[in-house]
Design an enzyme around this catalytic site. Structure first.
Site, PDB file in Angstrom:
ATOM      1  N   THR A 169      11.211  -7.511 -12.070  1.00  0.00           N
ATOM      2  CA  THR A 169      10.597  -8.837 -12.112  1.00  0.00           C
ATOM      3  C   THR A 169       9.514  -8.963 -11.053  1.00  0.00           C
ATOM      4  O   THR A 169       9.745  -8.687  -9.871  1.00  0.00           O
ATOM      5  CB  THR A 169      11.662  -9.933 -11.895  1.00  0.00           C
ATOM      6  OG1 THR A 169      12.673  -9.799 -12.894  1.00  0.00           O
ATOM      7  CG2 THR A 169      11.034 -11.319 -11.977  1.00  0.00           C
TER       8      THR A 169
ATOM      9  N   SER B 258      -3.649  -3.386  -0.494  1.00  0.00           N
ATOM     10  CA  SER B 258      -2.489  -4.105   0.030  1.00  0.00           C
ATOM     11  C   SER B 258      -2.851  -5.549   0.341  1.00  0.00           C
ATOM     12  O   SER B 258      -3.966  -5.841   0.779  1.00  0.00           O
ATOM     13  CB  SER B 258      -1.983  -3.407   1.300  1.00  0.00           C
ATOM     14  OG  SER B 258      -0.885  -4.089   1.850  1.00  0.00           O
ATOM     15  N   GLY B 259      -1.885  -6.442   0.150  1.00  0.00           N
ATOM     16  CA  GLY B 259      -2.140  -7.861   0.349  1.00  0.00           C
ATOM     17  C   GLY B 259      -2.196  -8.301   1.794  1.00  0.00           C
ATOM     18  O   GLY B 259      -3.050  -9.101   2.183  1.00  0.00           O
ATOM     19  N   HIS B 260      -1.299  -7.787   2.630  1.00  0.00           N
ATOM     20  CA  HIS B 260      -1.176  -8.368   3.972  1.00  0.00           C
ATOM     21  C   HIS B 260      -2.287  -7.938   4.922  1.00  0.00           C
ATOM     22  O   HIS B 260      -2.319  -8.385   6.069  1.00  0.00           O
ATOM     23  CB  HIS B 260       0.202  -8.093   4.575  1.00  0.00           C
ATOM     24  CG  HIS B 260       0.434  -6.704   5.046  1.00  0.00           C
ATOM     25  ND1 HIS B 260       0.440  -6.355   6.381  1.00  0.00           N
ATOM     26  CD2 HIS B 260       0.681  -5.558   4.371  1.00  0.00           C
ATOM     27  CE1 HIS B 260       0.686  -5.066   6.500  1.00  0.00           C
ATOM     28  NE2 HIS B 260       0.832  -4.550   5.300  1.00  0.00           N
TER      29      HIS B 260
ATOM     30  N   GLN C  29      -7.596  -0.282   4.080  1.00  0.00           N
ATOM     31  CA  GLN C  29      -8.370  -0.817   5.205  1.00  0.00           C
ATOM     32  C   GLN C  29      -9.809  -1.177   4.822  1.00  0.00           C
ATOM     33  O   GLN C  29     -10.516  -1.800   5.617  1.00  0.00           O
ATOM     34  CB  GLN C  29      -8.375   0.185   6.363  1.00  0.00           C
ATOM     35  CG  GLN C  29      -7.016   0.409   7.005  1.00  0.00           C
ATOM     36  CD  GLN C  29      -6.470  -0.806   7.718  1.00  0.00           C
ATOM     37  OE1 GLN C  29      -7.205  -1.737   8.045  1.00  0.00           O
ATOM     38  NE2 GLN C  29      -5.171  -0.808   7.974  1.00  0.00           N
TER      39      GLN C  29
ATOM     40  N   ASN D 293      -7.379   4.034   9.140  1.00  0.00           N
ATOM     41  CA  ASN D 293      -6.707   2.873   9.709  1.00  0.00           C
ATOM     42  C   ASN D 293      -6.647   2.877  11.234  1.00  0.00           C
ATOM     43  O   ASN D 293      -6.410   1.842  11.845  1.00  0.00           O
ATOM     44  CB  ASN D 293      -5.291   2.759   9.147  1.00  0.00           C
ATOM     45  CG  ASN D 293      -4.491   4.023   9.304  1.00  0.00           C
ATOM     46  OD1 ASN D 293      -4.880   5.083   8.829  1.00  0.00           O
ATOM     47  ND2 ASN D 293      -3.357   3.931   9.976  1.00  0.00           N
TER      48      ASN D 293
ATOM     49  N   CYS E 169       2.664   1.552  11.364  1.00  0.00           N
ATOM     50  CA  CYS E 169       3.740   2.289  10.693  1.00  0.00           C
ATOM     51  C   CYS E 169       4.254   3.461  11.522  1.00  0.00           C
ATOM     52  O   CYS E 169       5.341   3.973  11.285  1.00  0.00           O
ATOM     53  CB  CYS E 169       3.254   2.797   9.334  1.00  0.00           C
ATOM     54  SG  CYS E 169       2.868   1.450   8.188  1.00  0.00           S
TER      55      CYS E 169
ATOM     56  N   GLY F 270       0.805  -1.217   0.000  1.00  0.00           N
ATOM     57  CA  GLY F 270       0.000   0.000   0.000  1.00  0.00           C
ATOM     58  C   GLY F 270       0.835   1.262   0.000  1.00  0.00           C
ATOM     59  O   GLY F 270       0.474   2.262  -0.622  1.00  0.00           O
ATOM     60  N   THR F 271       1.967   1.250   0.690  1.00  0.00           N
ATOM     61  CA  THR F 271       2.816   2.438   0.750  1.00  0.00           C
ATOM     62  C   THR F 271       3.334   2.812  -0.630  1.00  0.00           C
ATOM     63  O   THR F 271       3.280   3.976  -1.039  1.00  0.00           O
ATOM     64  CB  THR F 271       3.989   2.215   1.725  1.00  0.00           C
ATOM     65  OG1 THR F 271       3.478   2.185   3.063  1.00  0.00           O
ATOM     66  CG2 THR F 271       5.019   3.331   1.622  1.00  0.00           C
TER      67      THR F 271
END
Length: 375
Positions: free
Chosen positions: A238, A200-202, A180, A150, A322, A70-71
């Site tokens: 990559t 974001s994935g996590h 979020q 968040n 963060c 996300g950042t």
């Protein structure tokens, strides 16, 4: 027993996502840019993940670009849009309660000569459309307002904000940090009226290190890095295919309505129990996304209470992960006094949490207040 209530910081990787990552790392490990059969097999997995992300964002596959999280997506949105539109104007509007990856990018743009206006939320924690509209004019090139905060879970009326922005200045680029919100609320580009969306994935049971940005067809961003042909040169390098494929697998497991109903009931249960504890105040607005519940626990500093709870295997945070313990700019912008902000805890739920987790949390806070409040 572990009671993990810090899901806005990160989530556990789901079994399906982990299995997908392992499959790619051990069986489909070719470079998606390679022209042989191993590369073609990898490219198919890359395309499948892109289509899955696109479907969840109501977008076309070619409008999805993978990032490291996300950042990076937020940085690409702000810097890329500012550089692309700087000949049209230098004014940028962001909310004052954005994630640090937007706030810090905005500060850098100020140093680079852009005029950045920060719009604060009202006491309900939300940024109001008319407050953003009051700052808009013909020189405004970008508006960035997050979908869900968040720290408090406040849901921003981004569709209304962007609709008004486009009426005032049809050429303005509208970006929302939906990190979020994604996987918890419907995040559809057209309904939101967004030109750019960061995810974001996590935060959705995929591994750390992968995210994506939706870029509406026809919207131009200037790349932040240079290299190969990957991601149509917008984000060369990559592709981390194990992470990307796992992200796609996690998105296939979304059950928005079902999970929202469960979490809403759990949030209500938590509010009911917490309200009975003397010294607990609620910082999240009533209309907040139920996945996030921000409270103040007496006059005990957040970090002190956090570690007390940790000793009881209850895991929460003092705000954005963060920020690493720094004072909350979000709670300050909402008008909360320093003492209340310094004692704030963020409880964040997932589909896996139970009433037992809430019971352990409440018992821990009660015990903590009894022991720590008088030190």
């Amino acid at each position: 027993m572990e009671h993990y209530l810090d899901n806005s910081a990160t989530t556990a990787v789901s079994a399906k996502a982990a299995e997908k990552a392992l499959q790619i790392m051990t069986r489909v490990y070719g470079n998606p840019s390679s022209l042989h059969s191993m590369g073609i097999a990898a490219e198919k997995e890359l395309n499948l993940a892109r289509k899955t992300l696109a479907a969840n964002l109501g977008a076309q596959a070619e409008e999805i670009y993978f990032t490291s999280g996300g950042t990076e997506a937020n940085n690409l949105a702000l810097f890329g849009a500012a550089e692309a539109k700087k000949r049209s104007g230098k004014k940028i509007i962001v909310s004052s309660v954005e994630h640090s990856s937007v706030i810090e990018a905005a500060k850098k743009l100020e140093l680079d000569g852009f005029d950045v206006v920060y719009v604060s939320p009202r006491t309900d924690g939300a940024v109001h459309p008319e407050d953003v509209a009051a700052e808009l004019d013909g020189s405004t090139i970008l508006v960035s307002v997050m979908y869900v905060n968040n720290e408090t879970g406040a849901v921003m009326p981004v569709a209304e904000i962007f609709e008004q922005a486009k009426l005032i200045n049809p050429n303005v680029i509208c970006h929302t940090d939906a990190v979020q919100a994604f996987g918890k609320l419907p995040v559809k580009a057209k309904k939101l009226g967004a030109d750019l969306i960061s995810v974001s994935g996590h935060k959705v049971f995929a591994p750390k290190g992968v995210g994506a940005i939706y870029v509406k067809k026809g919207v131009r961003l200037v790349a932040r890095q240079y290299g190969g042909e990957q991601e149509k040169k917008l984000r060369p390098g990559t592709e981390p295919l194990p992470l990307i494929a796992a992200f796609g697998a996690a998105c296939e497991e979304f059950k928005l309505e079902e999970n929202l109903g469960r979490v809403k009931a759990l949030n209500g249960y938590a509010r009911e129990k917490l309200a009975k504890i003397d010294g607990v105040l609620f910082n999240s607005p009533d209309a907040a996304l139920p996945y996030v519940l921000n409270i103040t626990a007496g006059r005990v500093r957040s970090e002190t209470m956090l570690h007390f709870l940790e000793d009881r295997n209850v895991f929460v945070s003092s705000g954005s992960a963060c920020a690493k313990g720094k004072p909350s700019h979000v709670l300050s912008a909402m008008g909360l006094d320093k003492a209340r902000a310094d004692s704030a805890l963020r409880i964040s739920f997932s589909k896996y949490n139970t009433k037992q987790d809430v019971d352990a949390l409440c018992e821990g806070i009660e015990a903590g207040l009894a022991v720590l409040a008088h030190r």
